[in-house]
Design a protein around this motif. Structure first.
Motif, PDB file in Angstrom:
ATOM      1  N   ALA A 228      -7.274  50.195  69.229  1.00  0.00           N
ATOM      2  CA  ALA A 228      -6.375  50.945  70.103  1.00  0.00           C
ATOM      3  C   ALA A 228      -4.960  50.428  69.868  1.00  0.00           C
ATOM      4  O   ALA A 228      -4.755  49.238  69.614  1.00  0.00           O
ATOM      5  N   ALA A 229      -3.982  51.328  69.960  1.00  0.00           N
ATOM      6  CA  ALA A 229      -2.606  50.973  69.608  1.00  0.00           C
ATOM      7  C   ALA A 229      -2.061  49.781  70.397  1.00  0.00           C
ATOM      8  O   ALA A 229      -1.390  48.914  69.816  1.00  0.00           O
ATOM      9  N   PRO A 230      -2.299  49.661  71.712  1.00  0.00           N
ATOM     10  CA  PRO A 230      -1.757  48.493  72.423  1.00  0.00           C
ATOM     11  C   PRO A 230      -2.319  47.181  71.901  1.00  0.00           C
ATOM     12  O   PRO A 230      -1.577  46.196  71.755  1.00  0.00           O
ATOM     13  N   ASN A 231      -3.621  47.151  71.622  1.00  0.00           N
ATOM     14  CA  ASN A 231      -4.229  45.939  71.077  1.00  0.00           C
ATOM     15  C   ASN A 231      -3.677  45.638  69.692  1.00  0.00           C
ATOM     16  O   ASN A 231      -3.388  44.484  69.359  1.00  0.00           O
ATOM     17  N   PHE A 232      -3.535  46.683  68.882  1.00  0.00           N
ATOM     18  CA  PHE A 232      -3.058  46.511  67.518  1.00  0.00           C
ATOM     19  C   PHE A 232      -1.625  45.983  67.532  1.00  0.00           C
ATOM     20  O   PHE A 232      -1.261  45.083  66.768  1.00  0.00           O
ATOM     21  N   ALA A 233      -0.792  46.532  68.413  1.00  0.00           N
ATOM     22  CA  ALA A 233       0.604  46.108  68.477  1.00  0.00           C
ATOM     23  C   ALA A 233       0.712  44.624  68.811  1.00  0.00           C
ATOM     24  O   ALA A 233       1.481  43.878  68.194  1.00  0.00           O
ATOM     25  N   LEU A 234      -0.061  44.175  69.786  1.00  0.00           N
ATOM     26  CA  LEU A 234      -0.036  42.752  70.134  1.00  0.00           C
ATOM     27  C   LEU A 234      -0.510  41.907  68.963  1.00  0.00           C
ATOM     28  O   LEU A 234       0.113  40.889  68.617  1.00  0.00           O
ATOM     29  N   SER A 235      -1.581  42.340  68.309  1.00  0.00           N
ATOM     30  CA  SER A 235      -2.142  41.530  67.223  1.00  0.00           C
ATOM     31  C   SER A 235      -1.181  41.421  66.046  1.00  0.00           C
ATOM     32  O   SER A 235      -1.217  40.437  65.303  1.00  0.00           O
ATOM     33  N   MET A 236      -0.307  42.415  65.848  1.00  0.00           N
ATOM     34  CA  MET A 236       0.645  42.375  64.734  1.00  0.00           C
ATOM     35  C   MET A 236       1.619  41.211  64.853  1.00  0.00           C
ATOM     36  O   MET A 236       2.175  40.758  63.854  1.00  0.00           O
ATOM     37  N   HIS A 237       1.845  40.727  66.054  1.00  0.00           N
ATOM     38  CA  HIS A 237       2.717  39.575  66.242  1.00  0.00           C
ATOM     39  C   HIS A 237       2.033  38.271  65.801  1.00  0.00           C
ATOM     40  O   HIS A 237       2.704  37.352  65.327  1.00  0.00           O
ATOM     41  N   ILE A 238       0.726  38.215  65.967  1.00  0.00           N
ATOM     42  CA  ILE A 238      -0.006  36.959  65.790  1.00  0.00           C
ATOM     43  C   ILE A 238      -0.704  36.873  64.442  1.00  0.00           C
ATOM     44  O   ILE A 238      -0.771  35.799  63.833  1.00  0.00           O
ATOM     45  N   PHE A 239      -1.218  38.007  63.972  1.00  0.00           N
ATOM     46  CA  PHE A 239      -2.021  38.043  62.754  1.00  0.00           C
ATOM     47  C   PHE A 239      -1.353  38.922  61.699  1.00  0.00           C
ATOM     48  O   PHE A 239      -0.587  39.825  62.013  1.00  0.00           O
ATOM     49  N   ASP A 240      -1.692  38.658  60.444  1.00  0.00           N
ATOM     50  CA  ASP A 240      -1.255  39.509  59.337  1.00  0.00           C
ATOM     51  C   ASP A 240      -2.465  40.188  58.727  1.00  0.00           C
ATOM     52  O   ASP A 240      -3.621  39.828  58.996  1.00  0.00           O
ATOM     53  N   ARG A 241      -2.198  41.167  57.855  1.00  0.00           N
ATOM     54  CA  ARG A 241      -3.226  41.898  57.135  1.00  0.00           C
ATOM     55  C   ARG A 241      -2.956  41.781  55.637  1.00  0.00           C
ATOM     56  O   ARG A 241      -1.840  41.441  55.230  1.00  0.00           O
ATOM     57  N   LEU A 242      -3.927  42.043  54.829  1.00  0.00           N
ATOM     58  CA  LEU A 242      -3.703  42.015  53.386  1.00  0.00           C
ATOM     59  C   LEU A 242      -2.626  43.006  52.990  1.00  0.00           C
ATOM     60  O   LEU A 242      -1.731  42.711  52.193  1.00  0.00           O
ATOM     61  N   VAL A 243      -2.719  44.187  53.546  1.00  0.00           N
ATOM     62  CA  VAL A 243      -1.766  45.263  53.292  1.00  0.00           C
ATOM     63  C   VAL A 243      -1.152  45.649  54.633  1.00  0.00           C
ATOM     64  O   VAL A 243      -1.868  45.870  55.607  1.00  0.00           O
TER      65      VAL A 243
ATOM     66  N   GLY B 157       1.201  42.414  52.201  1.00  0.00           N
ATOM     67  CA  GLY B 157       1.186  41.495  53.335  1.00  0.00           C
ATOM     68  C   GLY B 157       0.667  40.154  52.864  1.00  0.00           C
ATOM     69  O   GLY B 157       1.319  39.453  52.092  1.00  0.00           O
ATOM     70  N   LEU B 158      -0.534  39.785  53.308  1.00  0.00           N
ATOM     71  CA  LEU B 158      -1.149  38.555  52.811  1.00  0.00           C
ATOM     72  C   LEU B 158      -1.616  38.705  51.364  1.00  0.00           C
ATOM     73  O   LEU B 158      -1.866  37.713  50.690  1.00  0.00           O
ATOM     74  N   ALA B 159      -1.726  39.934  50.906  1.00  0.00           N
ATOM     75  CA  ALA B 159      -2.011  40.176  49.492  1.00  0.00           C
ATOM     76  C   ALA B 159      -0.691  40.380  48.768  1.00  0.00           C
ATOM     77  O   ALA B 159       0.117  41.220  49.153  1.00  0.00           O
ATOM     78  N   ALA B 160      -0.475  39.605  47.715  1.00  0.00           N
ATOM     79  CA  ALA B 160       0.740  39.779  46.921  1.00  0.00           C
ATOM     80  C   ALA B 160       0.642  41.018  46.049  1.00  0.00           C
ATOM     81  O   ALA B 160       1.650  41.672  45.752  1.00  0.00           O
ATOM     82  N   SER B 161      -0.605  41.362  45.643  1.00  0.00           N
ATOM     83  CA  SER B 161      -0.820  42.545  44.807  1.00  0.00           C
ATOM     84  C   SER B 161      -2.282  42.928  44.872  1.00  0.00           C
ATOM     85  O   SER B 161      -3.136  42.138  45.297  1.00  0.00           O
ATOM     86  N   TRP B 162      -2.586  44.147  44.439  1.00  0.00           N
ATOM     87  CA  TRP B 162      -3.962  44.600  44.365  1.00  0.00           C
ATOM     88  C   TRP B 162      -4.077  45.646  43.271  1.00  0.00           C
ATOM     89  O   TRP B 162      -3.117  46.324  42.920  1.00  0.00           O
ATOM     90  N   ASP B 163      -5.295  45.734  42.727  1.00  0.00           N
ATOM     91  CA  ASP B 163      -5.498  46.644  41.609  1.00  0.00           C
ATOM     92  C   ASP B 163      -6.983  46.990  41.502  1.00  0.00           C
ATOM     93  O   ASP B 163      -7.844  46.149  41.784  1.00  0.00           O
ATOM     94  N   ALA B 164      -7.268  48.237  41.124  1.00  0.00           N
ATOM     95  CA  ALA B 164      -8.649  48.645  40.857  1.00  0.00           C
ATOM     96  C   ALA B 164      -8.979  48.236  39.431  1.00  0.00           C
ATOM     97  O   ALA B 164      -8.549  48.879  38.472  1.00  0.00           O
ATOM     98  N   ILE B 165      -9.715  47.145  39.277  1.00  0.00           N
ATOM     99  CA  ILE B 165     -10.007  46.634  37.933  1.00  0.00           C
ATOM    100  C   ILE B 165     -11.231  47.301  37.325  1.00  0.00           C
ATOM    101  O   ILE B 165     -11.534  47.101  36.149  1.00  0.00           O
ATOM    102  N   ALA B 166     -11.951  48.077  38.137  1.00  0.00           N
ATOM    103  CA  ALA B 166     -13.092  48.869  37.683  1.00  0.00           C
ATOM    104  C   ALA B 166     -13.228  50.011  38.691  1.00  0.00           C
ATOM    105  O   ALA B 166     -12.650  49.951  39.783  1.00  0.00           O
ATOM    106  N   PRO B 167     -13.964  51.072  38.346  1.00  0.00           N
ATOM    107  CA  PRO B 167     -14.069  52.196  39.282  1.00  0.00           C
ATOM    108  C   PRO B 167     -14.532  51.810  40.684  1.00  0.00           C
ATOM    109  O   PRO B 167     -14.123  52.432  41.666  1.00  0.00           O
ATOM    110  N   THR B 168     -15.359  50.771  40.788  1.00  0.00           N
ATOM    111  CA  THR B 168     -15.882  50.373  42.100  1.00  0.00           C
ATOM    112  C   THR B 168     -15.519  48.938  42.468  1.00  0.00           C
ATOM    113  O   THR B 168     -16.202  48.314  43.283  1.00  0.00           O
ATOM    114  N   VAL B 169     -14.440  48.424  41.892  1.00  0.00           N
ATOM    115  CA  VAL B 169     -14.017  47.049  42.188  1.00  0.00           C
ATOM    116  C   VAL B 169     -12.505  47.013  42.404  1.00  0.00           C
ATOM    117  O   VAL B 169     -11.724  47.386  41.521  1.00  0.00           O
ATOM    118  N   TRP B 170     -12.110  46.545  43.579  1.00  0.00           N
ATOM    119  CA  TRP B 170     -10.700  46.291  43.875  1.00  0.00           C
ATOM    120  C   TRP B 170     -10.468  44.778  43.872  1.00  0.00           C
ATOM    121  O   TRP B 170     -11.207  44.038  44.529  1.00  0.00           O
TER     122      TRP B 170
END
Length: 520
Positions: free
Chosen positions: A40-55, A66-79
């Motif tokens: 829910a948006a209120p919970n998400f907004a609060l968590s954005m102050h405390i936690f980060d996400r990969l993207v 975010g916490l990921a500097a980069s990402w790439d699909a190295i195979a059709p089913t592998v990120w």
């Protein structure tokens, strides 16, 4: 000394001194500090102050590292995700791939979640830790949206969370993040005190301390801003927007939002719905909402333009689908339903309800702008076609839990498609509820349409945006033809700050201190 007094003192001081503290008044209460408990948006907004996400997603919901500097699909089913080096948790422990693997596995295991984050990790079949700062996600089929979906998954500290539950986040024991602020103290339902994390890898924040207050009453929230007790408010009441625009003490920030306000029919029972009766008050042996003619009658008897003009006072746009115009998967061939009360009466008669029936519409009264007023207006429109509708308005803290337990026969709800694509709504709100498949996490109404599920799954595997958008628009048409819900309007998001501050409005409506800066 009280916080309001401190705020007044800082307001009178120099910009350099003032810029150390920010007091935010939000209209909707976060129900937990646990960032995986409730999507829910209120919970998400609060968590954005405390936690980060990969993207992360910016104010226009565009992804960035975010916490990921980069990402790439190295195979059709592998990120493959390369993690940002040198990041530490609030307690100084290094952040590693172990934390990522733990975090993406956790959402489906969180008990009693009213709306789980599990749909955002449903595509991941296996997580592979390559080294301390490289992680690979294996999927059953190509899944181009995985980086976007991981933008909704907060990364939590394995060493602080393993073996602990949601209550440990609320007490602060597990609320150790990598984000721009540390939680110092909290009073659930009232306020959260946050202190700047000077070790954060992102840009230095101007606020040394942030007080995140819950002020559900619209009048009280505006009054607190004008009195100088708070610096930023969200959910500016539509009744006050024109007046506040003329007031040189404040600034208004607005943006077209991604949130749809809609009405959902309970489809979890075949008959004897609570608070749905015939005109003599007797329970009905069949669920009237199982008949598409009843659903269609209810949607075409809503005058959406009147809702926008008279209830929302222009701070919304009439909707016939969940994606607003201008987004990539908006379906222009799906119009806003025409207001047709006579046609609605004919449909009810065809369905076997020439004299209508009685029901109670449930709504929160402190979650969305004008939520209870909107429900009252819709109830009056339905009563005019013979479906005599009462309204029961509840505080969000009560409404959310009861809704998730299917206690309501028909309910007003809202959903913000924060991924910027139609798939979010399809998976979480209209997807057939299935814990094992991690589908329908926010489908409290228990709507189910296997054909729609199949289109949703197909879209998720398409690599080209134009191909994916075409299938998602087909899904929107199908959901519309089936009257899966009654779309009402897309909200215009608004904030007000006191003079001297600039706030960046977000399409996902999240209110974050990181979006507020001194004007100079």
């Amino acid at each position: 000394m009280r916080l309001g007094v401190l705020t007044t003192i800082f307001a009178a001081a120099s910009t350099a001194v003032f810029a150390q503290n920010l007091t935010v008044a939000t209209g909707a209460p976060p129900t937990s500090v646990d960032p995986h408990f409730y999507n829910a948006a209120p919970n998400f907004a609060l968590s954005m102050h405390i936690f980060d996400r990969l993207v992360e997603r910016d104010a226009e919901v565009k992804p960035y590292p975010g916490l990921a500097a980069s990402w790439d699909a190295i195979a059709p089913t592998v990120w493959e995700f390369k993690l940002r080096p040198g990041v530490t948790w609030h307690d100084g422990t290094p952040f590693t791939a172990e934390d990522v693997a733990f975090s993406v596995a956790r959402p489906p295991t969180v008990p009693n979640s009213p709306a789980s984050f599990s749909p955002f990790v449903r595509a991941i079949q296996r997580t592979e830790i390559v080294d301390s700062h490289t992680v690979r996600f294996h999927t059953a089929a190509p899944h181009p949206l995985l980086p976007v979906e991981l933008g909704s998954i907060a990364i939590v500290a394995k060493h602080a969370v393993e073996g602990r539950g949601t209550e440990d986040f609320n007490s602060g024991r597990a609320a150790i993040g990598t984000g721009p602020y540390r939680i110092a103290s909290s009073i659930p339902g009232d306020r959260f005190e946050l202190v700047r994390n000077d070790a954060w890898f992102g840009p230095r924040q101007p606020w040394e301390r942030v007080t995140y207050r819950v002020v559900a009453n619209d009048t009280a929230r505006v009054s607190a801003l004008l009195a100088g007790d708070v610096d930023l408010i969200d959910q500016v009441p539509s009744t006050d927007l024109a007046r506040l625009r003329r007031d040189n003490r404040v600034s208004i920030a607005e943006v077209q939002g991604l949130r749809l306000i809609f009405i959902a029919f309970d489809r979890s029972r075949r008959g004897n719905l609570p608070l749905v009766t015939d005109n003599d008050g007797r329970p009905m042996e069949v669920n009237p909402f199982d008949d598409v003619r009843v659903r269609l009658a209810l949607t075409i008897s809503v005058n959406r333009q009147a809702l926008v003009e008279r209830v929302m006072e222009g701070a919304a746009a009439p909707a016939g689908q969940w994606m607003p115009p201008g987004t990539t998967t908006h379906a222009p061939e799906v119009p806003v339903p025409e207001y047709d009360p006579e046609g609605a009466r004919r449909l009810l008669a065809e369905a076997g309800y020439p004299d209508g029936f009685r029901m109670t519409l449930f709504t929160p009264n402190d979650r969305y702008p004008n939520d209870a007023r909107t429900a009252q207006a819709v109830a009056q429109m339905w009563t005019r076609i013979g479906v005599r509708t009462a309204v029961e308005a509840l505080p969000w803290s009560s409404y959310s839990g009861r809704s998730s337990r299917q206690e309501f026969p028909i309910r007003l709800a809202g959903w913000g498609s924060s991924t910027g694509e139609a798939g979010s709504f399809l998976i979480s709100v209209l997807g057939t509820f299935d814990r094992r498949a991690q589908r329908g996490a926010a489908n409290a109404a228990r709507y189910s349409n296997p054909e729609l599920d199949a289109l949703t799954d197909r879209a998720a595997t398409l690599l080209k945006l134009e191909d994916r958008a075409a299938v998602l628009r087909q899904a929107i048409r199908l959901a519309t033809d089936d009257v899966a819900m009654v779309p009402l309007h897309n909200i215009t998001n608004s904030w007000a700050t006191r003079r001297g501050l600039v706030h960046q409005p977000r399409m996902d409506e999240r209110t974050v201190a990181m979006g507020t800066r001194p004007a100079n």
